[in-house]
Structure formats: structure tokens, C-alpha cells
Design a protein around this motif. Structure first.
Motif, PDB file in Angstrom:
ATOM      1  N   ASP A 117      14.921   2.209  -7.535  1.00 31.33           N
ATOM      2  CA  ASP A 117      14.349   3.523  -7.813  1.00 31.33           C
ATOM      3  C   ASP A 117      15.182   4.568  -7.076  1.00 31.33           C
ATOM      4  O   ASP A 117      15.399   4.459  -5.871  1.00 31.33           O
ATOM      5  N   THR A 119      15.676   8.667  -6.132  1.00 32.68           N
ATOM      6  CA  THR A 119      14.992   9.951  -6.055  1.00 32.68           C
ATOM      7  C   THR A 119      15.853  10.913  -5.244  1.00 32.68           C
ATOM      8  O   THR A 119      16.767  10.503  -4.528  1.00 32.68           O
ATOM      9  N   ASN A 120      15.554  12.207  -5.359  1.00 38.40           N
ATOM     10  CA  ASN A 120      16.162  13.185  -4.461  1.00 38.40           C
ATOM     11  C   ASN A 120      15.130  14.230  -4.088  1.00 38.40           C
ATOM     12  O   ASN A 120      14.042  14.291  -4.666  1.00 38.40           O
ATOM     13  N   GLY A 123      13.252  16.717  -6.550  1.00 36.14           N
ATOM     14  CA  GLY A 123      12.199  16.310  -7.471  1.00 36.14           C
ATOM     15  C   GLY A 123      12.661  15.405  -8.589  1.00 36.14           C
ATOM     16  O   GLY A 123      11.848  14.893  -9.352  1.00 36.14           O
ATOM     17  N   THR A 124      13.980  15.188  -8.722  1.00 30.42           N
ATOM     18  CA  THR A 124      14.471  14.301  -9.769  1.00 30.42           C
ATOM     19  C   THR A 124      14.116  12.874  -9.420  1.00 30.42           C
ATOM     20  O   THR A 124      14.372  12.401  -8.321  1.00 30.42           O
ATOM     21  N   HIS A 125      13.526  12.173 -10.382  1.00 35.58           N
ATOM     22  CA  HIS A 125      13.068  10.798 -10.148  1.00 35.58           C
ATOM     23  C   HIS A 125      13.524   9.944 -11.322  1.00 35.58           C
ATOM     24  O   HIS A 125      13.271  10.264 -12.472  1.00 35.58           O
ATOM     25  N   ASP A 126      14.205   8.849 -11.035  1.00 36.30           N
ATOM     26  CA  ASP A 126      14.705   7.975 -12.088  1.00 36.30           C
ATOM     27  C   ASP A 126      14.383   6.542 -11.706  1.00 36.30           C
ATOM     28  O   ASP A 126      15.017   5.980 -10.813  1.00 36.30           O
ATOM     29  N   ALA A 127      13.390   5.956 -12.317  1.00 34.01           N
ATOM     30  CA  ALA A 127      12.949   4.603 -11.970  1.00 34.01           C
ATOM     31  C   ALA A 127      13.497   3.603 -12.983  1.00 34.01           C
ATOM     32  O   ALA A 127      13.679   3.905 -14.150  1.00 34.01           O
ATOM     33  N   GLY A 328      18.942  12.666  -1.016  1.00 34.10           N
ATOM     34  CA  GLY A 328      18.112  11.777  -1.818  1.00 34.10           C
ATOM     35  C   GLY A 328      18.134  10.377  -1.263  1.00 34.10           C
ATOM     36  O   GLY A 328      18.507  10.145  -0.112  1.00 34.10           O
ATOM     37  N   ASN A 441      18.896   6.234   2.345  1.00 33.43           N
ATOM     38  CA  ASN A 441      18.757   7.686   2.293  1.00 33.43           C
ATOM     39  C   ASN A 441      20.105   8.337   2.613  1.00 33.43           C
ATOM     40  O   ASN A 441      20.773   7.944   3.573  1.00 33.43           O
TER      41      ASN A 441
END
Length: 500
Positions: A117, A119-120, A123-127, A328, A441
Motif C-alpha cells: 500500500d 500513500t503520501n 492524500g493520494t492513496h494507491d492500494a 509519503g 517512510n
């Protein structure tokens, strides 16, 4: 009269005028050849000084030539002015993203459960990232056994059988740490379901498992070739066996054979959880026990291209991601829509084979890059991070990324090398309320380390060479004059008897 003749005649006239005006009196003066013997004299001290000075000049010239042939490096730190224009062209878009390359091995995390998963903080989230991440199954020895293909469909269950209605079947053997080895040696093949009563998926599998166990027992016809068994991992005796077999997902169905050695590989079932599918899959092992089929640990009973069982217990996860240039992270942990996990025994020990940022570097770039930058590009490479057994452990890697631009000498005709180095701090978090995971991170520092490599210019080399020769000659003259004056003074005093 030709143009060349005119220029020659004009030059001759200028020389005659210069001679007539005394211009040549400014030329370099030198001693006449026949007067040198009368104006100079040789001495032992002068000979020694001449030899020493000559050797010293040879050393200085050689050192200057070596300096001229070596590369000079100049390092500056500047602010990174990356930005995306309103119109957004391809170059701006490329500058606003960062490529992340990673290759990590997990000896005890199955590819079936491993989830990535990204994220940054914007708010961008790519699962999932199925199209960008590849997985390779590893056996218990860490060897690669083949690529892992995500299932096209979710694991199916038989929903028309309630556990309470079929409790009386209970045709599978109940085993624990005390009698497991005895039961295993009793049959050619023993297929074991490791479960816990509180597991929702185990409850759905229970009637299916009992029905399948009854059918397999009937087909075996008391030949003692194959049996189904169950282990309750919540009990004291069962939990010891589950810990020994590294069971951290429920339900887990494993295959054991009578002739298994202590370090044998045991395949696990990953197919549909229906009576028909489990029975058809188990029949392959019955055929193997009766020599009707060759022995294999990877079985695809319905020939749909997805192995229903294999010996993969670990996973190598490799990926290439393009993320926004903002702080991110990447999180790797166990997720499943058909299992419950025992977080207390979940082991996310891992070896970082490679982590880097930015485009992949060419072999030429690796060769010409300064050593300290090349080392910073893969600071985490080939490092192992282990979890303590029976303690939920989360591994956290904090990375600070710095962009490096290396400009090489123009004579090499190699374009500037862009490499993203980083420093990392790794930490373990051990809490029973924490879900074991690996968190990478990263933070991108808004600076560029500009390294310019170049050779010394030829005119600088000539200037320094002349300075060396002239300086040494001048200093030698001064030293020689001082020595001569001192010797003359001592000689004079000796004649006058003042030296005692």
C-alpha cells in the motif's frame, strides 16, 4: 606586385626603423660565450646545490603533470526549484514525480497474504498496486520457486452447510503436539486443517472439511493411504504444534507425508473451499500414494492455471512506483479476504535486496559516479531485519532523499548523472496492539547536491609550470648568493684570526 610581397616589404621597413631607434636594446641580454669562463667559477657547494635543485625541480614538474591529469571536483548545494507549470508538459510532469524501486524478501510472509500500500501526505492513496508490483514465491530455504499470480476470483465457500447441522460427521482426526508424529507415520498422506474456533472463515470451512474428510475416508477404503486431520490452534497443546509449523493464518491446510524428513517442504492448499474442490484436490495425493500419478507438490486439479497448492511460504516483492514528490510511505503487511491472522506469531522479518529512488542508473553511471554518492544510492541494500519470535514487530525505515547531479568532464562526452542518495534510520516497534508490518517512510529534501568534475585547463598547467621553474631558479639564486656571502665572511674572519 603581389599582396604577399607588399606585406614582406612593410615588415622589413618596420624592422629597420626599430633598429634605428634603438628598439633592439630592449631584447633579452646574455653573456658572451668567450666571457663565461672569466665571469663564473665552479665550486663543490655549487655542484651539490645544482644537483639538489635539479632533483627538486624534477619532482615538482612530475607532481604538476600528475595534478594536471587528475580530475578536480567541486561540490555545491543549491535549492531544488522543481515545479509543474499550469500548462503541464511532459518534462514538468516528470519533474513532479519520483520513481521508487524496491526489491524485498520476506522468508515467512506468504505471497497470498502480502499486500503493498502506497500513500503520501497529500492524500493520494494507491492500494494493491497489482500492475506495478510483482511477487515471487520462496520456499522455506529462501529459494525462488516461481512467480505468484494473484487469483482472478475470490476464494469461494460453500454457504449452504451450517456447522451445527453437520457436527456429528466429525470424520477428521483430532491431533495435537503429542500425537501428531504418530498419526503422520500411520498414513502415506495426512492433510491437516489448522484452525481456531473464533475464526469466521474456519467456522465456514468446518462442515465442508468434515464432509470432505468423510468422502476421502470412504475412498481410501481402510488402506491407510490418506486421511484428513484437524488441529485447534487455540488450545495449549494445539498452539504448540501451530507455533512449530509457523501457522499464523487461519484456516491453513497443509500436506504431510509419511516419508517426510525433518526439513521437508509442505505444500499448502489455496483453492476453493468446497467439498468437491477439496476432494478432487486430495484425490491427486491418493493417486500419488498408489503410484497412479507422479509425485508433485504443485497441484492444479481443475487445470485453470492457478495452483491449488504449492510449497511457497515466503515472498519476494519487487516493484517500481511513480509517486508525487511529497513525503509519503510504502506499507507491506498481511491482508486477506479469506483468512484471520494471529498477529502474535506473524513474522515480517525481511531482507532489503535493493531500494533506490529515481531512474535506474546505467553501468557507465555507476563507474563514473563518486564513491560516496554511489554508496548513498543504495544505503539499505543487502540488509536483514529480523523480528523476535512471538512478539508482534513492526519495522519502520525513515528515509531522507537528496538529489545529486554529477557533471563530468566535457572531454568524456557523458551526460550529467542524476542519482538520488539517501540516509536511513531503522527502528522496531514491538506492541501487542500493533499489526506487524514493514513501513518505508520517505521525505524528499528540497536541495540538490551539484558535483562538477573537470580537468585542469592547459593554460593553467603552463602558468603553474613556469611559476615552478622560475620560482625554484630565483630561490636557488638567493640561497646560493647567501651561502657564498656567508662563506666569504667566514674566510675573511679566519684570515684576520677572529675565529679563534
Amino acid at each position: 606586385v603581389t599582396r604577399e610581397g607588399t606585406w614582406a616589404r612593410a615588415g622589413w621597413v618596420v624592422l629597420r626603423l626599430a633598429a634605428m631607434s634603438g628598439f633592439l636594446t630592449l631584447s633579452f641580454r646574455k653573456i658572451k660565450q668567450d666571457l663565461r669562463a672569466e665571469l663564473t667559477e665552479a665550486s663543490v657547494a655549487g655542484s651539490i646545490l645544482s644537483i639538489a635543485v635539479g632533483l627538486f625541480m624534477v619532482y615538482l614538474v612530475a607532481a604538476q603533470v600528475s595534478e594536471y591529469r587528475s580530475i578536480k571536483t567541486e561540490t555545491n548545494v543549491v535549492l531544488d526549484h522543481y515545479s509543474s507549470a499550469v500548462g503541464d508538459n511532459s518534462q514538468d510532469s516528470a519533474e513532479d514525480t519520483l520513481q521508487i524501486n524496491f526489491n524485498i524478501s520476506f522468508p515467512h510472509l506468504s505471497c497470498e497474504y502480502a499486500s503493498v500500500d502506497a500513500t503520501n501526505f497529500m492524500g493520494t492513496h494507491d492500494a494493491g498496486l497489482a500492475s506495478r508490483v510483482s511477487k515471487v514465491m520462496l520456499d522455506k530455504g529462501g529459494r525462488q520457486i516461481g512467480p505468484f499470480e494473484e487469483r482472478k476470483h475470490k476464494v469461494k465457500h460453500t454457504d449452504d452447510m451450517a456447522p451445527l447441522e453437520h457436527k456429528e460427521l466429525d470424520r477428521s482426526l483430532k491431533v495435537n503436539i503429542h500425537d501428531f508424529e504418530e498419526v503422520r507415520r500411520r498414513y502415506e498422506v495426512l492433510i491437516v486443517n489448522f484452525y481456531t474456533p473464533w475464526c469466521h472463515w474456519c467456522q465456514k470451512l468446518e462442515p465442508v472439511w468434515d464432509e470432505a474428510a468423510a468422502k476421502i475416508k470412504e475412498q481410501d477404503n481402510d488402506r491407510m493411504l490418506i486421511r484428513f486431520a484437524s488441529v485447534d490452534c487455540s488450545g495449549e497443546l494445539g498452539s504448540k504444534l501451530c507455533t512449530e509449523k509457523r501457522i499464523d493464518a487461519f484456516p491453513t491446510i497443509m500436506v504431510f507425508r509419511r516419508d517426510d524428513l525433518k526439513d521437508a517442504h509442505h505444500e499448502r492448499y489455496h483453492g476453493e473451499r468446497s467439498v468437491t474442490s477439496i476432494v478432487n484436490w486430495a484425490n491427486h495425493f491418493l493417486d500419488q500414494a498408489t503410484n497412479k500419478a507422479p509425485k508433485t507438490q504443485a497441484v492444479d486439479h481443475n487445470a485453470d492455471g492457478e495452483a491449488d497448492s504449492h510449497i511457497g511460504v515466503g515472498c519476494l516483492i519487487a516493484g517500481l512506483l511513480h509517486v508525487q514528490r511529497a513525503p509519503g510511505g510504502i506499507t507491506i503487511q498481511a491482508k486477506s479476504d479469506g483468512h484471520e491472522f494471529n498477529w502474535a506469531t506473524m513474522d515480517v522479518s525481511h531482507q532489503v535486496n535493493h531500494i533506490s529512488f529515481g531512474p535506474f542508473l546505467t553501468d557507465t553511471a555507476w563507474k563514473v559516479m563518486p564513491a560516496h554518492i554511489a554508496q548513498a544510492v543504495g544505503s539499505l541494500d543487502d540488509r536483514m531485519f529480523s523480528s523476535e519470535q512471538h512478539i508482534p514487530t513492526t519495522h519502520e525505515h525513515m528515509i531522507k532523499i537528496v538529489k545529486n547531479v554529477v557533471e563530468l568532464p566535457n572531454a568524456w562526452r557523458i551526460p550529467p548523472v542524476i542519482a538520488h542518495g539517501y540516509v536511513v534510520h531503522s527502528n522496531n516497534i514491538q506492541r501487542f496492539a500493533e499489526v506487524p508490518s514493514v513501513r518505508i517512510n520517505y521525505d524528499i529534501l528540497p536541495i540538490i547536491v551539484h558535483v562538477q568534475s573537470k580537468f585542469e585547463t592547459f593554460y593553467t598547467f603552463l602558468t603553474r609550470l613556469c611559476a615552478i621553474l622560475g620560482g625554484v631558479f630565483t630561490i636557488t639564486g638567493i640561497v646560493s648568493a647567501g651561502v657564498d656571502a656567508g662563506m666569504a665572511s667566514l674566510t675573511k674572519k679566519d684570515r684576520l684570526g677572529k675565529l679563534g
